[in-house]
Design a protein around this motif. Sequence first.
Motif, PDB file in Angstrom:
ATOM      1  N   LEU A   1       0.959  -1.283   0.021  1.00 38.42           N
ATOM      2  CA  LEU A   1       0.031  -0.136  -0.062  1.00 38.42           C
ATOM      3  C   LEU A   1       0.802   1.283   0.177  1.00 38.42           C
ATOM      4  CD1 LEU A   1      -2.671  -1.183   2.428  1.00 38.42           C
ATOM      5  CD2 LEU A   1      -3.125  -1.061  -0.026  1.00 38.42           C
ATOM      6  N   GLN A   2       2.146   1.113   0.790  1.00 44.81           N
ATOM      7  CA  GLN A   2       2.818   2.422   0.730  1.00 44.81           C
ATOM      8  C   GLN A   2       3.612   2.629  -0.632  1.00 44.81           C
ATOM      9  OE1 GLN A   2       6.607   2.099   0.833  1.00 44.81           O
ATOM     10  NE2 GLN A   2       6.550   4.532   0.526  1.00 44.81           N
ATOM     11  N   LEU A   3       3.671   1.623  -1.367  1.00 50.68           N
ATOM     12  CA  LEU A   3       4.294   1.868  -2.569  1.00 50.68           C
ATOM     13  C   LEU A   3       3.324   2.150  -3.759  1.00 50.68           C
ATOM     14  CD1 LEU A   3       6.751  -1.230  -3.061  1.00 50.68           C
ATOM     15  CD2 LEU A   3       7.502   1.067  -2.941  1.00 50.68           C
ATOM     16  N   ALA A   4       2.044   1.837  -3.625  1.00 49.69           N
ATOM     17  CA  ALA A   4       1.076   2.187  -4.505  1.00 49.69           C
ATOM     18  C   ALA A   4       0.830   3.475  -4.219  1.00 49.69           C
ATOM     19  CB  ALA A   4      -0.353   1.340  -4.005  1.00 49.69           C
ATOM     20  N   GLU A   5       0.790   4.124  -2.977  1.00 43.01           N
ATOM     21  CA  GLU A   5       0.627   5.600  -2.378  1.00 43.01           C
ATOM     22  C   GLU A   5       1.692   6.493  -3.176  1.00 43.01           C
ATOM     23  OE1 GLU A   5      -0.350   8.592   1.039  1.00 43.01           O
ATOM     24  OE2 GLU A   5       0.047   6.433   1.444  1.00 43.01           O
ATOM     25  N   LYS A   6       2.894   5.918  -3.056  1.00 44.91           N
ATOM     26  CA  LYS A   6       4.194   6.712  -3.428  1.00 44.91           C
ATOM     27  C   LYS A   6       4.022   6.831  -4.975  1.00 44.91           C
ATOM     28  CE  LYS A   6       9.088   5.715  -3.885  1.00 44.91           C
ATOM     29  NZ  LYS A   6       9.368   5.343  -5.283  1.00 44.91           N
ATOM     30  N   ASN A   7       3.773   5.758  -5.654  1.00 48.74           N
ATOM     31  CA  ASN A   7       3.850   5.685  -7.181  1.00 48.74           C
ATOM     32  C   ASN A   7       2.491   5.943  -7.881  1.00 48.74           C
ATOM     33  OD1 ASN A   7       6.604   5.039  -7.295  1.00 48.74           O
ATOM     34  ND2 ASN A   7       6.369   2.854  -6.947  1.00 48.74           N
ATOM     35  N   LYS A   8       1.575   6.199  -7.107  1.00 52.31           N
ATOM     36  CA  LYS A   8       0.115   6.882  -7.498  1.00 52.31           C
ATOM     37  C   LYS A   8      -0.480   5.493  -8.329  1.00 52.31           C
ATOM     38  CE  LYS A   8       0.903  11.577  -7.525  1.00 52.31           C
ATOM     39  NZ  LYS A   8       2.366  11.688  -6.486  1.00 52.31           N
ATOM     40  N   VAL A   9      -0.347   4.225  -7.885  1.00 52.24           N
ATOM     41  CA  VAL A   9      -1.087   3.243  -8.646  1.00 52.24           C
ATOM     42  C   VAL A   9      -2.259   2.893  -8.014  1.00 52.24           C
ATOM     43  CG1 VAL A   9      -0.704   0.795  -8.766  1.00 52.24           C
ATOM     44  CG2 VAL A   9       1.177   2.260  -9.097  1.00 52.24           C
ATOM     45  N   SER A  10      -3.328   2.843  -8.574  1.00 51.23           N
ATOM     46  CA  SER A  10      -4.655   2.645  -7.999  1.00 51.23           C
ATOM     47  C   SER A  10      -4.692   1.045  -7.877  1.00 51.23           C
ATOM     48  CB  SER A  10      -5.864   3.136  -8.812  1.00 51.23           C
ATOM     49  OG  SER A  10      -7.304   2.720  -8.566  1.00 51.23           O
ATOM     50  N   LEU A  11      -5.107   0.589  -6.926  1.00 48.10           N
ATOM     51  CA  LEU A  11      -5.366  -0.915  -6.492  1.00 48.10           C
ATOM     52  C   LEU A  11      -6.700  -1.220  -6.173  1.00 48.10           C
ATOM     53  CD1 LEU A  11      -2.072  -1.649  -4.455  1.00 48.10           C
ATOM     54  CD2 LEU A  11      -2.263  -2.438  -6.708  1.00 48.10           C
ATOM     55  N   PRO A  12      -7.178  -2.374  -6.310  1.00 47.27           N
ATOM     56  CA  PRO A  12      -8.620  -2.831  -5.868  1.00 47.27           C
ATOM     57  C   PRO A  12      -8.846  -2.833  -4.346  1.00 47.27           C
ATOM     58  CG  PRO A  12      -7.525  -4.590  -7.114  1.00 47.27           C
ATOM     59  CD  PRO A  12      -6.657  -3.336  -7.231  1.00 47.27           C
ATOM     60  N   TYR A  13      -7.904  -2.376  -3.647  1.00 47.82           N
ATOM     61  CA  TYR A  13      -8.023  -2.773  -2.222  1.00 47.82           C
ATOM     62  C   TYR A  13      -7.225  -1.599  -1.530  1.00 47.82           C
ATOM     63  CZ  TYR A  13      -4.809  -5.990  -4.445  1.00 47.82           C
ATOM     64  OH  TYR A  13      -4.041  -6.878  -5.595  1.00 47.82           O
ATOM     65  N   GLN A  14      -7.787  -1.159  -0.391  1.00 52.89           N
ATOM     66  CA  GLN A  14      -7.346   0.043   0.183  1.00 52.89           C
ATOM     67  C   GLN A  14      -6.554  -0.151   1.551  1.00 52.89           C
ATOM     68  OE1 GLN A  14      -7.184   2.843  -1.693  1.00 52.89           O
ATOM     69  NE2 GLN A  14      -8.363   1.460  -3.294  1.00 52.89           N
ATOM     70  N   THR A  15      -7.039  -1.187   2.094  1.00 52.92           N
ATOM     71  CA  THR A  15      -6.617  -1.594   3.420  1.00 52.92           C
ATOM     72  C   THR A  15      -5.797  -2.742   3.656  1.00 52.92           C
ATOM     73  OG1 THR A  15      -8.687  -2.767   4.234  1.00 52.92           O
ATOM     74  CG2 THR A  15      -8.534  -0.300   4.218  1.00 52.92           C
ATOM     75  N   ILE A  16      -5.348  -3.055   4.700  1.00 48.69           N
ATOM     76  CA  ILE A  16      -4.208  -4.436   4.765  1.00 48.69           C
ATOM     77  C   ILE A  16      -5.248  -5.454   4.910  1.00 48.69           C
ATOM     78  CG2 ILE A  16      -2.864  -5.550   6.592  1.00 48.69           C
ATOM     79  CD1 ILE A  16      -1.493  -2.793   7.216  1.00 48.69           C
ATOM     80  N   GLU A  17      -6.377  -5.265   5.409  1.00 54.12           N
ATOM     81  CA  GLU A  17      -7.255  -6.420   5.515  1.00 54.12           C
ATOM     82  C   GLU A  17      -7.801  -6.497   4.251  1.00 54.12           C
ATOM     83  OE1 GLU A  17      -6.602  -4.786   9.310  1.00 54.12           O
ATOM     84  OE2 GLU A  17      -7.446  -3.731   7.463  1.00 54.12           O
TER      85      GLU A  17
END
Length: 336
Positions: free
Chosen positions: A27-43
């Motif tokens: 999630l940290q790398l997704a935020e850093k690189n502005k990548v949209s993932l289909p999940y937002q939380t660790i769970e």
Amino acid sequence: MSDFIRQIPKVELHMHVEGSIVPSRLLQLAEKNKVSLPYQTIEEVEQAYQFDNLAEFVDLFIKTTEVVQSAEDFHVITQDYLKLCQAENIIHTEVFCDIRTYVDRGHPPEMVLEGINAAFDEQPDGGISGGIIPCFIRHLGPEIAEQDWQILKKHQDKYLAIGLAAVEQGYPASLFKKVFKEIHQAGIKTVAHAGEEGGPEYIWSAIKDAHVSRIDHGVTCLDDDDLVEYLIKHNIPLTVCPQSNVKLNVCGHMSKHPLQDLLKRGLNVTIHSDDPAHFGAFLTDNLLLIQEHCGVTDQQIYDMTVNAVHASFATEHRKDAMMAQLNQYKLQYINE
């Protein structure tokens, strides 16, 4: 936790570096690189790490690689993994990663090799040894593998061997016979995933067509007595990943894993984690699970670790040093 398993010096030979990315780092790398993932939380990430077969897993694996976009990112995820290795007393590790996924996204191949190697280069003398084994993505076919080889042949000092990974069914090593012949002519060793999703014929193909030094997985060899005899006669190591076999429905439960059958037949078995974050079990966890559910003894753990030392692509000097650590540990444990 078994003290013996926790403290024994370990060797990891079958681990995909992106498969070690824990949900928080993803999630940290997704935020850093502005990548949209289909999940937002660790769970939600943990829930996504549930799949029914290898093809589904590979699709998810490729999706999560989108968050890795620079040599710095590879450096960070490899650092994370090596810190876990230190905590688990892993003294040598050889990590898989393909370059094709990143080249197709416009990244230079050096990004992968330099980022991973930088983390290994930071290890102090006497620290964790190892390096990278770049892999061809077999379901992309032999033409793409040939393109990857043309890239990799320019960087032969940057990796330990070349592997064949990803979707197994329908893509035997025979499809890649030409490129593997070129690799061997260049003096480079090879490994191949075979005998997890596919049957014994895939293992035979890896041996005959890719001339591998190790078989990654190999558990379905038990379905072919002639193959078992060949593997024993030639002492070909199997890098078995028990939790992967459970998660990908090779066996329904760890208690049904064929590990003891492999050991009783006298095969050269080693134990590894494959994609530890995705499968929920790093190397120590895999060892604990097979001890709990497969009745594996401390002696068998020790013997399989010795197998891993000898199966590694470490220098003979480094292998001697690792064996000295193992022997010293065993004597100390017995005396205690």
